[in-house]
Design a protein around this motif. Structure first.
Motif, PDB file in Angstrom:
ATOM      1  N   ASN A 412       0.849  -1.386   0.361  1.00 40.66           N
ATOM      2  CA  ASN A 412      -0.168  -0.084  -0.537  1.00 40.66           C
ATOM      3  C   ASN A 412       1.165   1.392  -0.404  1.00 40.66           C
ATOM      4  O   ASN A 412       0.613   2.154  -0.583  1.00 40.66           O
ATOM      5  CB  ASN A 412      -0.930   0.216   1.021  1.00 40.66           C
ATOM      6  N   LEU A 413       1.791   1.602   0.606  1.00 38.64           N
ATOM      7  CA  LEU A 413       2.339   2.429   1.093  1.00 38.64           C
ATOM      8  C   LEU A 413       3.260   2.968  -0.159  1.00 38.64           C
ATOM      9  O   LEU A 413       3.435   4.168  -1.364  1.00 38.64           O
ATOM     10  CB  LEU A 413       3.022   2.533   2.427  1.00 38.64           C
ATOM     11  N   ASN A 416       0.835   3.796  -2.811  1.00 43.38           N
ATOM     12  CA  ASN A 416       1.034   5.088  -3.263  1.00 43.38           C
ATOM     13  C   ASN A 416       2.057   5.942  -3.533  1.00 43.38           C
ATOM     14  O   ASN A 416       2.027   7.195  -3.764  1.00 43.38           O
ATOM     15  CB  ASN A 416       0.239   5.443  -1.108  1.00 43.38           C
ATOM     16  N   SER A 441      10.743   3.349   7.018  1.00 46.51           N
ATOM     17  CA  SER A 441       9.869   4.427   6.647  1.00 46.51           C
ATOM     18  C   SER A 441      10.080   4.229   4.652  1.00 46.51           C
ATOM     19  O   SER A 441      10.792   3.410   3.934  1.00 46.51           O
ATOM     20  CB  SER A 441      10.540   5.489   6.712  1.00 46.51           C
ATOM     21  N   VAL A 442       8.884   4.482   3.815  1.00 49.29           N
ATOM     22  CA  VAL A 442       8.752   4.991   2.699  1.00 49.29           C
ATOM     23  C   VAL A 442       8.472   6.619   2.611  1.00 49.29           C
ATOM     24  O   VAL A 442       7.098   6.516   2.681  1.00 49.29           O
ATOM     25  CB  VAL A 442       7.315   4.006   2.149  1.00 49.29           C
ATOM     26  N   LEU A 479      -4.418   3.330   3.795  1.00 44.90           N
ATOM     27  CA  LEU A 479      -3.903   3.674   4.990  1.00 44.90           C
ATOM     28  C   LEU A 479      -4.627   3.390   5.972  1.00 44.90           C
ATOM     29  O   LEU A 479      -3.782   3.039   6.678  1.00 44.90           O
ATOM     30  CB  LEU A 479      -3.877   5.155   4.882  1.00 44.90           C
ATOM     31  N   CYS A 482      -3.378   0.250   6.608  1.00 44.38           N
ATOM     32  CA  CYS A 482      -2.214   0.144   6.762  1.00 44.38           C
ATOM     33  C   CYS A 482      -2.085  -0.139   8.058  1.00 44.38           C
ATOM     34  O   CYS A 482      -1.352  -0.441   9.316  1.00 44.38           O
ATOM     35  CB  CYS A 482      -1.208   0.835   6.317  1.00 44.38           C
ATOM     36  N   ILE A 493       2.089   4.447  13.074  1.00 43.31           N
ATOM     37  CA  ILE A 493       2.736   4.078  12.036  1.00 43.31           C
ATOM     38  C   ILE A 493       2.061   5.908  11.757  1.00 43.31           C
ATOM     39  O   ILE A 493       0.907   6.104  12.095  1.00 43.31           O
ATOM     40  CB  ILE A 493       1.495   3.928  10.974  1.00 43.31           C
ATOM     41  N   ALA A 495       2.701   9.471   9.040  1.00 47.19           N
ATOM     42  CA  ALA A 495       3.148  10.472   8.097  1.00 47.19           C
ATOM     43  C   ALA A 495       3.822  11.817   8.454  1.00 47.19           C
ATOM     44  O   ALA A 495       2.832  12.795   9.519  1.00 47.19           O
ATOM     45  CB  ALA A 495       1.945  10.312   6.818  1.00 47.19           C
ATOM     46  N   PHE A 505       6.415   8.305   5.007  1.00 47.66           N
ATOM     47  CA  PHE A 505       5.330   7.400   5.844  1.00 47.66           C
ATOM     48  C   PHE A 505       6.428   5.852   7.095  1.00 47.66           C
ATOM     49  O   PHE A 505       7.328   5.861   6.363  1.00 47.66           O
ATOM     50  CB  PHE A 505       4.706   6.403   5.100  1.00 47.66           C
TER      51      PHE A 505
END
Ligand code: ADP
Length: 517
Positions: A412-413, A416, A441-442, A479, A482, A493, A495, A505
């Protein structure tokens, strides 16, 4: 007698009332002391409720007689006994004046044939015995005492009832307040205090429209336009309902449903009202969510369905002959759109399983760097505009978690990150250790997220209103899923973003028992 009646009616200090009755009875019957005993349900015996001119020693001596005399009194037809006859040898200790006391006359205190107690009058030892003619005199006082006791009992019951009702009203799940004809608050229960943040000290005596400021959903002042207390009608139901938004002490709006039970004068004018205030914010949120969900479904399902139907129709037309390449292209579009549909359905099912708690975690030691690698490799295939970068230390510890669900989070991350950086750029996946947690982290170099939207992006079906988000396909569940997955693992989590420059994220997961480097 007037004095006694007045005190009995007040029924506040029952002991003082009974003492007064005793004093007057003693005076009227030429006695020197007396006792009123009442039935104690707890002790299952008669106990002294009031006495006159008897010290504690005399009372202790009299105590057994109070109960022993009962069968004789109960058996007596005219409910009168001259106890001096029943106890000819009774020798009571000296009274305050040093006089031995006897004889005694006793009568039951009765209301509607029910015994409430006993009244005893004693004469000095050397005085003449009581006569039958003394009975009606004492009976008058016995009646007075019985009425006083009954009043006290009723007052006690009323007070208890009042306390029960007050406690129910105080702790009920709904807010309850009452207002007078001037719309001033005269009561405000604990739930109202919790709901609005006002203490009753702050609001009692104030006009309710100045405190709660009820408005309808268009923002119009309902207290001015439509207050139930201002309607001079008692036609129909005695309760009136209003829905709207009140204002908490800190200015926070609260969606409420208010039911007014109005007390009216015979002419129909409102005298006061008890108002039940129910917080319906959650119901309203659910309604909004349902509307968002339906409009999202309409939009996100309709598009792929129309494309699939369009291609299927075209390819199946018997009057046209398509070359192999066109057929292949058409079939590929159908397959891609079907995949999109099935992805949406899977996300909806996962979101539903997560929110109902029916998706148990299958935890095992997992290697986050290799899952991150797998996800990036898979998604690199769908974009040539993005480059991937990794930064995980070589001895990154394994973590106890559900591998499929964590892969879903990373997918998902990263999806996105690709979706919301349409110009391409670098997508960086990194991991670090932070005490007993690992952090992953992404980051991307895309459109970013405005600061005021950051607190909401993890909510179900929340999508940004700006054009770049609207132009991108999505249902606003990624999200939310997530966050639910990470929290189910005991992690967090968050952002952060610089609009126009990109987003970051980061989720953390506990290392957990059994996890190892
Ligand atoms: P979806 O992408 O299906 O709309 P998500 O729950 O994954 O739903 O994301 C919610 C919203 O958060 C998105 O609509 C988007 O506006 C914003 N968002 C999520 N990730 C990013 C990102 N990497 N960059 C910018 N905006 C993002």
């Amino acid at each position: 007698m007037v004095e006694i009646a007045k005190t009995s009616l007040q029924a506040i200090d029952i002991e003082a009332t009974l003492r007064l009755i005793l004093k007057n009875a003693i005076r009227a019957l030429g006695g020197s002391s007396g006792v009123i005993a009442t039935w104690s349900e707890a002790e299952r015996r008669f106990v002294v409720s009031a006495s006159y001119a008897l010290d504690s020693t005399a009372l202790a001596q009299l105590n057994p007689i109070l109960n022993e005399a009962v069968p004789d009194l109960a058996g007596s037809k005219d409910s009168t006994h001259l106890l001096s006859e029943l106890y000819p040898d009774l020798a009571l200790p000296a009274s305050e004046q040093g006089v031995r006391q006897n004889p005694i006359i006793a009568l039951p205190l009765q209301i509607a044939g029910k015994w409430l107690g006993l009244i005893y009058i004693l004469r000095p030892l050397n005085a003449s015995a009581f006569l039958e003619t003394d009975r009606p005199v004492l009976a008058a006082f016995a009646d007075q005492a019985a009425i006083a006791l009954q009043n006290a009992k009723l007052a006690h019951l009323l007070a208890e009832e009042k306390r029960t009702i007050e406690s129910v009203l105080e702790h009920t799940a709904d807010g309850i307040m009452s207002i007078d004809s001037l719309r001033q608050l005269i009561s405000f229960n604990l739930t109202m205090e919790k709901l609005t943040g006002y203490s009753r000290g702050e609001v009692l005596g104030k006009e309710c429209f100045r405190v709660l400021r009820l408005r309808n959903h268009k923002g119009e002042n309902m207290c001015l336009l439509n207050c139930p207390l201002l309607t001079d009608s008692c036609a129909g139901s005695p309760t009136l309902e209003r829905q709207g938004v009140i204002e908490a002490k800190d200015g926070r709006p609260i969606d409420v449903a208010m039911v007014y039970s109005i007390i009216r004068s015979p002419s129909g004018k409102a005298i006061s009202a008890v108002v039940n205030v129910r917080d319906v914010s959650q119901v309203r949120q659910l309604e909004n969510l349902r509307e968002t969900f339906l409009s999202m479904l309409g939009h996100e399902l309709q598009t792929p369905l129309s494309i699939i139907k369009g291609y299927a129709n075209t390819l199946s037309r018997s009057d046209s002959h398509w070359n192999e390449e066109t057929v292949q292209q058409g079939l590929q579009v159908i397959e891609e759109e079907s995949d999109r549909l099935s992805k949406i359905v899977n996300r909806l099912l996962l979101a539903s399983r997560i929110s109902t708690g029916t998706s148990p975690l299958r935890k095992e030691p997992i290697q986050l760097p290799s899952i991150a690698n797998k996800v990036a490799r898979r998604l690199q295939a769908v974009t040539s505009a993005h480059t991937f970068e990794f930064d995980f230390q070589s001895d990154f510890p394994s973590v106890l978690a559900d591998p499929e669900l964590i892969e879903e989070v990373l997918t998902n991350l990263v999806e996105n990150a690709i979706k919301y950086s349409p110009e391409g750029g670098k997508i960086r996946l990194s991991g670090s250790l932070a005490g007993k947690m690992v952090r992953v982290s992404v980051s991307d170099e895309g459109v970013g997220i405005p600061a005021e939207e950051l607190p909401h992006i993890f909510e179900r079906f929340h999508r940004l209103k700006n054009s770049s988000a609207q132009a991108t396909k999505g249902i606003g569940l990624g999200l939310y899923i997530c966050k639910s997955i990470i929290e189910a693992h005991g992690g967090t989590i968050e952002a952060s973003s610089q609009p126009g420059k990109g987003s970051l994220f980061t989720f953390s997961l506990p290392l957990g028992q059994g996890a190892a480097a």
